[in-house]
Design a protein around this motif. Structure first.
Motif, PDB file in Angstrom:
ATOM      1  N   ALA A 326       0.826  -1.208   0.000  1.00 14.10           N
ATOM      2  CA  ALA A 326       0.000   0.000   0.000  1.00 14.10           C
ATOM      3  C   ALA A 326       0.860   1.257   0.000  1.00 14.10           C
ATOM      4  CB  ALA A 326      -0.937  -0.013   1.203  1.00 14.10           C
ATOM      5  N   LEU A 327       1.950   1.239   0.729  1.00 15.06           N
ATOM      6  CA  LEU A 327       2.863   2.392   0.726  1.00 15.06           C
ATOM      7  C   LEU A 327       3.492   2.583  -0.648  1.00 15.06           C
ATOM      8  CD1 LEU A 327       4.586   1.913   4.195  1.00 15.06           C
ATOM      9  CD2 LEU A 327       3.023   3.770   3.535  1.00 15.06           C
ATOM     10  N   ALA A 328       3.815   1.482  -1.316  1.00 15.08           N
ATOM     11  CA  ALA A 328       4.361   1.581  -2.671  1.00 15.08           C
ATOM     12  C   ALA A 328       3.324   2.159  -3.622  1.00 15.08           C
ATOM     13  CB  ALA A 328       4.819   0.202  -3.150  1.00 15.08           C
ATOM     14  N   LEU A 329       2.072   1.770  -3.449  1.00 19.69           N
ATOM     15  CA  LEU A 329       1.003   2.323  -4.286  1.00 19.69           C
ATOM     16  C   LEU A 329       0.872   3.826  -4.080  1.00 19.69           C
ATOM     17  CD1 LEU A 329      -2.488   0.837  -4.984  1.00 19.69           C
ATOM     18  CD2 LEU A 329      -2.323   3.172  -4.150  1.00 19.69           C
ATOM     19  N   PHE A 332       3.538   5.782  -5.718  1.00 24.64           N
ATOM     20  CA  PHE A 332       3.245   5.877  -7.152  1.00 24.64           C
ATOM     21  C   PHE A 332       2.183   6.941  -7.428  1.00 24.64           C
ATOM     22  CE2 PHE A 332       0.003   4.474 -10.250  1.00 24.64           C
ATOM     23  CZ  PHE A 332       0.723   4.557 -11.428  1.00 24.64           C
ATOM     24  N   ALA A 333       1.095   6.915  -6.651  1.00 19.64           N
ATOM     25  CA  ALA A 333      -0.054   7.766  -6.951  1.00 19.64           C
ATOM     26  C   ALA A 333       0.055   9.168  -6.366  1.00 19.64           C
ATOM     27  CB  ALA A 333      -1.331   7.099  -6.437  1.00 19.64           C
ATOM     28  N   GLU A 334       0.714   9.287  -5.217  1.00 18.47           N
ATOM     29  CA  GLU A 334       0.785  10.569  -4.502  1.00 18.47           C
ATOM     30  C   GLU A 334       2.224  10.862  -4.084  1.00 18.47           C
ATOM     31  OE1 GLU A 334      -1.659  12.629  -4.123  1.00 18.47           O
ATOM     32  OE2 GLU A 334      -3.399  11.399  -4.667  1.00 18.47           O
ATOM     33  N   PRO A 335       3.152  10.950  -5.020  1.00 19.52           N
ATOM     34  CA  PRO A 335       4.551  11.174  -4.640  1.00 19.52           C
ATOM     35  C   PRO A 335       4.721  12.506  -3.908  1.00 19.52           C
ATOM     36  CG  PRO A 335       4.232  11.543  -6.996  1.00 19.52           C
ATOM     37  CD  PRO A 335       2.964  10.936  -6.488  1.00 19.52           C
ATOM     38  N   GLY A 336       5.544  12.473  -2.886  1.00 22.12           N
ATOM     39  CA  GLY A 336       5.815  13.689  -2.135  1.00 22.12           C
ATOM     40  C   GLY A 336       4.845  13.972  -1.011  1.00 22.12           C
ATOM     41  N   ARG A 337       3.758  13.209  -0.921  1.00 21.43           N
ATOM     42  CA  ARG A 337       2.805  13.417   0.164  1.00 21.43           C
ATOM     43  C   ARG A 337       3.002  12.359   1.238  1.00 21.43           C
ATOM     44  NH1 ARG A 337      -3.185  14.683  -1.782  1.00 21.43           N
ATOM     45  NH2 ARG A 337      -3.226  15.248   0.440  1.00 21.43           N
ATOM     46  N   LYS A 338       2.655  12.717   2.456  1.00 21.20           N
ATOM     47  CA  LYS A 338       2.807  11.779   3.564  1.00 21.20           C
ATOM     48  C   LYS A 338       1.785  10.661   3.417  1.00 21.20           C
ATOM     49  CE  LYS A 338       2.796  11.382   8.599  1.00 21.20           C
ATOM     50  NZ  LYS A 338       2.615  12.101   9.878  1.00 21.20           N
ATOM     51  N   PRO A 339       2.250   9.413   3.275  1.00 21.47           N
ATOM     52  CA  PRO A 339       1.303   8.307   3.065  1.00 21.47           C
ATOM     53  C   PRO A 339       0.720   7.800   4.370  1.00 21.47           C
ATOM     54  CG  PRO A 339       3.542   7.457   2.986  1.00 21.47           C
ATOM     55  CD  PRO A 339       3.645   8.962   3.185  1.00 21.47           C
ATOM     56  N   VAL A 340      -0.535   7.369   4.292  1.00 17.01           N
ATOM     57  CA  VAL A 340      -1.210   6.784   5.454  1.00 17.01           C
ATOM     58  C   VAL A 340      -1.882   5.498   5.007  1.00 17.01           C
ATOM     59  CG1 VAL A 340      -3.005   7.079   7.194  1.00 17.01           C
ATOM     60  CG2 VAL A 340      -1.633   9.053   6.474  1.00 17.01           C
ATOM     61  N   VAL A 341      -1.620   4.407   5.742  1.00 16.85           N
ATOM     62  CA  VAL A 341      -2.275   3.136   5.478  1.00 16.85           C
ATOM     63  C   VAL A 341      -3.063   2.750   6.714  1.00 16.85           C
ATOM     64  CG1 VAL A 341      -1.956   0.694   4.915  1.00 16.85           C
ATOM     65  CG2 VAL A 341      -0.424   2.431   3.931  1.00 16.85           C
ATOM     66  N   ARG A 342      -4.345   2.463   6.505  1.00 17.51           N
ATOM     67  CA  ARG A 342      -5.227   2.090   7.611  1.00 17.51           C
ATOM     68  C   ARG A 342      -5.833   0.719   7.337  1.00 17.51           C
ATOM     69  NH1 ARG A 342      -8.277   7.947   7.641  1.00 17.51           N
ATOM     70  NH2 ARG A 342      -6.699   9.105   8.825  1.00 17.51           N
ATOM     71  N   PHE A 343      -6.050  -0.025   8.414  1.00 16.21           N
ATOM     72  CA  PHE A 343      -6.745  -1.304   8.339  1.00 16.21           C
ATOM     73  C   PHE A 343      -8.075  -1.168   9.076  1.00 16.21           C
ATOM     74  CE2 PHE A 343      -2.432  -2.487   7.442  1.00 16.21           C
ATOM     75  CZ  PHE A 343      -2.540  -3.555   6.548  1.00 16.21           C
ATOM     76  N   ASP A 344      -9.158  -1.469   8.378  1.00 14.29           N
ATOM     77  CA  ASP A 344     -10.475  -1.447   9.018  1.00 14.29           C
ATOM     78  C   ASP A 344     -10.627  -2.656   9.944  1.00 14.29           C
ATOM     79  OD1 ASP A 344     -11.361   0.868   7.983  1.00 14.29           O
ATOM     80  OD2 ASP A 344     -12.730  -0.017   6.507  1.00 14.29           O
TER      81      ASP A 344
END
Length: 344
Positions: A326-329, A332-344
């Motif tokens: 998910a971080l790799a995605l 790719f999609a939002e370079p330069g922005r702070k990534p957030v991955v959440r699990f429901d």
């Protein structure tokens, strides 16, 4: 007979999902016989999940350069295909599209006249359905104004022109005839057996029912009978030399795109997704959510909002591997922005 896990691994190999490939986007699109594309940007994620070092600009440039197009094809759904495949496949799919229109019972209109008027109008300049509707209503004043655009959708081969589906751009679905956009005619003698062989190369092994489910075509048995295919038992057919990896071949975690053909192109989809889980992936309003592959099978769904990916697993899963993907995605999609991955 081939085992269920071996069938899974064969399908993933054909779908370029056992590893990422050093392949050009155009070659990948042609190998996959197109990417389903109701969602404008889904194909970008479909290619990202399959190719090494893929960048959005590569596909955007193919669209702008008219090397790939968005057009109604298999199952009457929008696909992104190469220009060459557009010209070869649309004539083969047309009988199915014509039957779909007939089922709508749009009587009282000369369909050929509507297609002729629509072709002339949209060759002059590409138009959205909203823009073309009043213009066609002027030409067919006695008809329901909604009817001529519906006839054109099913009978006139039209592409959606950029900026629709160009990464970073926004645009309505604006349409023009294939021949006007590509400057070439549709193939006058397309080969159905060649199309079925390509289906097997991208989705096999498969049954005739699978071929019909993918294409929307019927009456394929005679064409299949003339092909030199391997019989794997249980109705499964395959190209004799196609890859069939061992069932113990590792399958990496993958975040597969929304509307991906992986989960839509077989009559029996249990090779990649259980019937129970399919109900959670394909919604009642026709949306097909992004899926999480674990050990080759759909074990969850994912959604992206800006720089956040939310993962919903259907049971236990390797969260660290899923988070890394998910971080790799997001990179790719939002370079330069702070990534957030959440699990429901």
């Amino acid at each position: 007979m081939i085992s269920q896990r071996a069938l899974n691994r064969a399908t993933l190999a054909r779908q370029l999902l056992l590893r990422r490939h050093a392949m050009s986007p155009l070659r990948a699109i042609e190998h996959l016989v197109g990417l389903q594309a109701q969602a404008p940007f889904a194909p970008y994620f479909g290619l990202w999940s399959r190719l090494e070092s893929f960048e959005p600009k590569e596909l955007a440039d193919l669209l702008l350069g008219r090397e790939v197009v968005r057009i109604t094809l298999m199952r009457g759904t929008v696909h992104l295909v190469s220009a060459a495949d557009c010209l070869a496949i649309r004539p083969l799919i047309q009988p199915m599209l014509t039957r779909a229109l007939t089922a709508r019972r749009l009587e009282g209109l000369d369909h050929e006249a509507v297609v002729a008027e629509g072709r002339a109008l949209l060759t002059e300049r590409p138009l959205s359905v909203k823009a073309m509707t009043p213009l066609l209503a002027e030409r067919f004043p006695d008809a329901d104004s909604a009817a001529p655009p519906v006839i054109l959708r099913w009978l006139l081969p039209m592409v959606q022109v950029p900026p629709r589906a160009v990464w970073g751009k926004a645009g309505d679905a604006v349409l023009t005839p294939v021949e006007a956009w590509l400057g070439r005619d549709l193939d006058p003698s397309p080969d159905p057996q060649a199309l079925l062989a390509r289906y097997l190369a991208a989705f096999g092994p498969a049954t005739i029912a699978d071929m019909q489910a993918w294409s929307g075509l019927t009456g394929l048995r005679a064409a299949v009978a003339r092909m030199d295919l391997a019989d794997l038992g249980g109705g499964l057919l395959d190209l004799p030399d196609a890859p069939r990896p061992d069932e113990d071949t590792p399958a990496p975690v993958r975040l597969v795109a929304p509307f991906d053909n992986l989960v839509l192109s077989h009559a029996d989809r249990t090779r990649v997704i259980s019937d129970e889980h399919r109900k959670r992936v394909i919604t009642i309003n026709g949306q097909v959510l992004g899926t999480v592959l674990v050990d080759g099978y759909v074990r969850g769904i994912w959604k992206r909002t800006a720089a956040t990916v939310t993962v919903t697993l259907f049971g236990p899963g390797p969260r660290e591997e899923i988070e890394a993907e998910a971080l790799a995605l997001l990179a790719f999609a939002e370079p330069g922005r702070k990534p957030v991955v959440r699990f429901d």
